[in-house]
Write a protein that holds these residues in place. Structure first.
Motif, PDB file in Angstrom:
ATOM      1  N   THR A  89       0.686  -0.788   0.495  1.00 44.29           N
ATOM      2  CA  THR A  89      -0.188  -0.188  -0.615  1.00 44.29           C
ATOM      3  C   THR A  89       0.210   1.400   0.253  1.00 44.29           C
ATOM      4  O   THR A  89      -0.128   2.461  -0.077  1.00 44.29           O
ATOM      5  CB  THR A  89      -0.533   0.120   1.480  1.00 44.29           C
ATOM      6  N   ARG A  90       2.410   1.403   0.243  1.00 42.78           N
ATOM      7  CA  ARG A  90       3.079   1.802   0.065  1.00 42.78           C
ATOM      8  C   ARG A  90       3.253   2.200  -1.219  1.00 42.78           C
ATOM      9  O   ARG A  90       2.808   2.428  -2.348  1.00 42.78           O
ATOM     10  CB  ARG A  90       4.125   2.133   0.415  1.00 42.78           C
ATOM     11  N   ALA A  91       3.420   4.203  -1.301  1.00 41.05           N
ATOM     12  CA  ALA A  91       3.535   5.150  -2.718  1.00 41.05           C
ATOM     13  C   ALA A  91       4.970   3.882  -2.887  1.00 41.05           C
ATOM     14  O   ALA A  91       6.004   3.638  -2.371  1.00 41.05           O
ATOM     15  CB  ALA A  91       3.743   6.087  -2.055  1.00 41.05           C
ATOM     16  N   GLY A  92       4.810   3.724  -4.889  1.00 42.14           N
ATOM     17  CA  GLY A  92       6.051   3.966  -5.166  1.00 42.14           C
ATOM     18  C   GLY A  92       5.956   2.159  -5.381  1.00 42.14           C
ATOM     19  O   GLY A  92       7.384   2.031  -5.855  1.00 42.14           O
ATOM     20  N   VAL A  93       5.555   1.390  -5.027  1.00 42.10           N
ATOM     21  CA  VAL A  93       5.215  -0.141  -4.458  1.00 42.10           C
ATOM     22  C   VAL A  93       4.474  -0.427  -6.285  1.00 42.10           C
ATOM     23  O   VAL A  93       3.757   0.376  -6.238  1.00 42.10           O
ATOM     24  CB  VAL A  93       4.691  -0.888  -3.618  1.00 42.10           C
ATOM     25  N   GLN A  94       5.814  -1.203  -6.762  1.00 42.75           N
ATOM     26  CA  GLN A  94       4.997  -1.508  -8.813  1.00 42.75           C
ATOM     27  C   GLN A  94       5.202  -3.353  -8.469  1.00 42.75           C
ATOM     28  O   GLN A  94       6.321  -3.058  -8.771  1.00 42.75           O
ATOM     29  CB  GLN A  94       5.950  -0.881  -9.268  1.00 42.75           C
ATOM     30  N   VAL A  95       4.442  -3.859  -8.283  1.00 38.24           N
ATOM     31  CA  VAL A  95       4.612  -5.022  -7.817  1.00 38.24           C
ATOM     32  C   VAL A  95       2.778  -5.558  -9.122  1.00 38.24           C
ATOM     33  O   VAL A  95       1.840  -4.884  -9.126  1.00 38.24           O
ATOM     34  CB  VAL A  95       3.596  -5.991  -6.964  1.00 38.24           C
ATOM     35  N   PRO A  96       2.599  -6.881  -9.082  1.00 38.39           N
ATOM     36  CA  PRO A  96       1.815  -7.776  -9.574  1.00 38.39           C
ATOM     37  C   PRO A  96      -0.230  -7.964  -8.437  1.00 38.39           C
ATOM     38  O   PRO A  96       0.485  -8.011  -7.263  1.00 38.39           O
ATOM     39  CB  PRO A  96       1.624  -8.667 -10.348  1.00 38.39           C
ATOM     40  N   LEU A  97      -0.940  -7.166  -9.321  1.00 38.24           N
ATOM     41  CA  LEU A  97      -1.628  -6.472  -8.837  1.00 38.24           C
ATOM     42  C   LEU A  97      -2.416  -7.571  -7.551  1.00 38.24           C
ATOM     43  O   LEU A  97      -2.578  -7.981  -6.406  1.00 38.24           O
ATOM     44  CB  LEU A  97      -2.675  -5.612  -9.031  1.00 38.24           C
ATOM     45  N   HIS A  98      -2.560  -8.651  -8.219  1.00 39.07           N
ATOM     46  CA  HIS A  98      -3.260 -10.556  -8.229  1.00 39.07           C
ATOM     47  C   HIS A  98      -2.591 -11.182  -7.108  1.00 39.07           C
ATOM     48  O   HIS A  98      -2.941 -11.814  -6.506  1.00 39.07           O
ATOM     49  CB  HIS A  98      -3.609 -11.033  -9.508  1.00 39.07           C
ATOM     50  N   ALA A  99      -0.997 -10.524  -7.414  1.00 40.34           N
ATOM     51  CA  ALA A  99      -0.197 -11.668  -6.400  1.00 40.34           C
ATOM     52  C   ALA A  99      -0.288 -10.429  -4.614  1.00 40.34           C
ATOM     53  O   ALA A  99       0.066 -11.254  -3.533  1.00 40.34           O
ATOM     54  CB  ALA A  99       1.389 -11.329  -6.087  1.00 40.34           C
ATOM     55  N   VAL A 100      -0.596  -9.591  -4.534  1.00 44.27           N
ATOM     56  CA  VAL A 100      -1.287  -8.742  -3.537  1.00 44.27           C
ATOM     57  C   VAL A 100      -1.944  -9.186  -2.573  1.00 44.27           C
ATOM     58  O   VAL A 100      -2.916  -9.240  -3.171  1.00 44.27           O
ATOM     59  CB  VAL A 100      -0.899  -7.024  -3.557  1.00 44.27           C
ATOM     60  N   LYS A 101      -1.390  -9.360  -1.073  1.00 42.25           N
ATOM     61  CA  LYS A 101      -3.310 -10.124  -0.335  1.00 42.25           C
ATOM     62  C   LYS A 101      -3.027  -9.396   0.866  1.00 42.25           C
ATOM     63  O   LYS A 101      -2.036  -9.335   1.579  1.00 42.25           O
ATOM     64  CB  LYS A 101      -2.447 -11.736  -0.201  1.00 42.25           C
TER      65      LYS A 101
ATOM     66  N   VAL B   3      10.324  -1.510  -5.627  1.00 42.95           N
ATOM     67  CA  VAL B   3       9.887  -1.757  -3.602  1.00 42.95           C
ATOM     68  C   VAL B   3      11.403  -0.659  -3.435  1.00 42.95           C
ATOM     69  O   VAL B   3      12.012  -0.152  -3.428  1.00 42.95           O
ATOM     70  CB  VAL B   3       9.886  -2.683  -3.401  1.00 42.95           C
ATOM     71  N   PRO B   4      10.496   0.614  -3.017  1.00 41.57           N
ATOM     72  CA  PRO B   4      10.697   1.597  -2.576  1.00 41.57           C
ATOM     73  C   PRO B   4      11.103   0.503  -1.038  1.00 41.57           C
ATOM     74  O   PRO B   4      10.785  -0.102  -0.460  1.00 41.57           O
ATOM     75  CB  PRO B   4       9.653   2.730  -1.660  1.00 41.57           C
ATOM     76  N   VAL B   5      12.772   1.049  -0.723  1.00 42.51           N
ATOM     77  CA  VAL B   5      13.480   0.355   0.913  1.00 42.51           C
ATOM     78  C   VAL B   5      12.804   0.693   1.913  1.00 42.51           C
ATOM     79  O   VAL B   5      12.371  -0.178   2.744  1.00 42.51           O
ATOM     80  CB  VAL B   5      14.385   0.510   0.966  1.00 42.51           C
ATOM     81  N   GLY B   6      11.791   1.724   1.924  1.00 42.23           N
ATOM     82  CA  GLY B   6      10.857   2.870   2.829  1.00 42.23           C
ATOM     83  C   GLY B   6       9.293   1.071   3.328  1.00 42.23           C
ATOM     84  O   GLY B   6       9.246   0.285   4.081  1.00 42.23           O
ATOM     85  N   ALA B   7       9.371   0.409   1.699  1.00 40.42           N
ATOM     86  CA  ALA B   7       7.922  -0.411   1.983  1.00 40.42           C
ATOM     87  C   ALA B   7       8.287  -2.335   2.337  1.00 40.42           C
ATOM     88  O   ALA B   7       7.418  -2.386   2.315  1.00 40.42           O
ATOM     89  CB  ALA B   7       7.718  -0.470   0.617  1.00 40.42           C
ATOM     90  N   VAL B   8       9.928  -2.464   2.879  1.00 38.43           N
ATOM     91  CA  VAL B   8      10.273  -3.640   2.862  1.00 38.43           C
ATOM     92  C   VAL B   8       9.839  -3.637   4.508  1.00 38.43           C
ATOM     93  O   VAL B   8      10.164  -2.803   5.101  1.00 38.43           O
ATOM     94  CB  VAL B   8      11.699  -3.762   2.968  1.00 38.43           C
TER      95      VAL B   8
ATOM     96  N   GLU C 171       0.292   6.424   0.912  1.00 42.08           N
ATOM     97  CA  GLU C 171      -0.737   6.091  -0.021  1.00 42.08           C
ATOM     98  C   GLU C 171      -0.840   4.694  -1.002  1.00 42.08           C
ATOM     99  O   GLU C 171       0.489   4.596  -1.781  1.00 42.08           O
ATOM    100  CB  GLU C 171      -0.561   7.738  -1.343  1.00 42.08           C
ATOM    101  N   SER C 172      -1.413   4.656  -2.145  1.00 37.94           N
ATOM    102  CA  SER C 172      -1.455   3.083  -2.427  1.00 37.94           C
ATOM    103  C   SER C 172      -0.766   3.864  -4.089  1.00 37.94           C
ATOM    104  O   SER C 172      -1.056   4.117  -4.139  1.00 37.94           O
ATOM    105  CB  SER C 172      -2.640   2.670  -3.378  1.00 37.94           C
ATOM    106  N   GLY C 173       0.708   2.671  -4.465  1.00 38.45           N
ATOM    107  CA  GLY C 173       1.236   2.817  -5.424  1.00 38.45           C
ATOM    108  C   GLY C 173       0.605   1.745  -6.801  1.00 38.45           C
ATOM    109  O   GLY C 173       0.661   1.956  -7.347  1.00 38.45           O
ATOM    110  N   ILE C 174      -0.634   1.173  -6.010  1.00 42.37           N
ATOM    111  CA  ILE C 174      -1.300   0.206  -6.959  1.00 42.37           C
ATOM    112  C   ILE C 174      -2.770   0.348  -7.565  1.00 42.37           C
ATOM    113  O   ILE C 174      -3.481   0.608  -6.261  1.00 42.37           O
ATOM    114  CB  ILE C 174      -1.263  -1.211  -6.434  1.00 42.37           C
ATOM    115  N   ALA C 175      -3.318   0.391  -8.544  1.00 44.30           N
ATOM    116  CA  ALA C 175      -4.766   1.008  -9.080  1.00 44.30           C
ATOM    117  C   ALA C 175      -6.223  -0.675  -8.208  1.00 44.30           C
ATOM    118  O   ALA C 175      -5.205  -1.424  -8.055  1.00 44.30           O
ATOM    119  CB  ALA C 175      -4.347   0.021 -10.028  1.00 44.30           C
TER     120      ALA C 175
END
Length: 168
Positions: free
Chosen positions: A37-49, A87-92, A117-121
């Motif tokens: 949910t952190r800003a700047g995170v770019q990952v496949p949405l289907h893999a987020v739980k 992935v921003p380091v702060g989101a780990v 803020e969310s970086g994922i739609a």
């Protein structure tokens, strides 16, 4: 020493790189737990739980792994399709070995209010703040006559009425 010279860079990227190397040197599989949910995170949405994603960052699982002081980038396959991950380091949240669970949960940066803020739609823009723990004063209704804790629901004592009202 002035306040400006006392300010140091974040220790998070250094810890991440050191633990990554330690896990890999021991023949284990490094995984990152990321707050998606952190800003700047770019990952496949289907893999987020539940707003989080676990990423396998072993050499054999990713291509072009870069771990800078600000960002972790690589390409990986999700469902057989190669995708770029950033992935921003702060989101780990943590780094650990899959086989043993050994690793480290990273502490929040002091003054790190950035990026809820969310970086994922598709994920909420106003992610809830992380809960904090605090002491709660004792409720007199949960104490016995001597001021000690109530012994449970079967213990005799004053009966409290409910706070709900039946409406017909």
């Amino acid at each position: 020493m002035t306040e400006e010279s006392a300010a140091m860079t974040s220790h998070r990227p250094y810890l991440l790189r050191a633990l990554y190397e330690w896990i890999a040197d021991n023949g284990m599989t490094p995984h990152l737990l990321v707050d998606a949910t952190r800003a700047g995170v770019q990952v496949p949405l289907h893999a987020v739980k539940e707003g989080r994603i676990v990423l396998n960052v072993a050499d054999r699982a990713v291509a072009g792994l870069e771990m800078s002081n600000e960002l972790i980038r690589f390409s990986a396959r999700f469902g057989g399709v190669s995708q770029s991950v950033s992935v921003p380091v702060g989101a780990v949240i943590a780094i650990y070995a899959r086989e043993t669970g050994q690793g480290m949960a990273l502490p929040e940066e002091i003054g790190d209010d950035s990026g809820h803020e969310s970086g994922i739609a598709g994920l909420p823009q106003d992610a809830p703040a992380r809960p904090s723990l605090s002491a709660v004063p004792s409720d007199p209704a949960t104490q016995d006559e001597d001021g000690g804790p109530d012994k449970g629901p079967d213990a005799p004592g004053p009966r409290r009425g409910g706070h709900l009202k039946v409406v017909k």
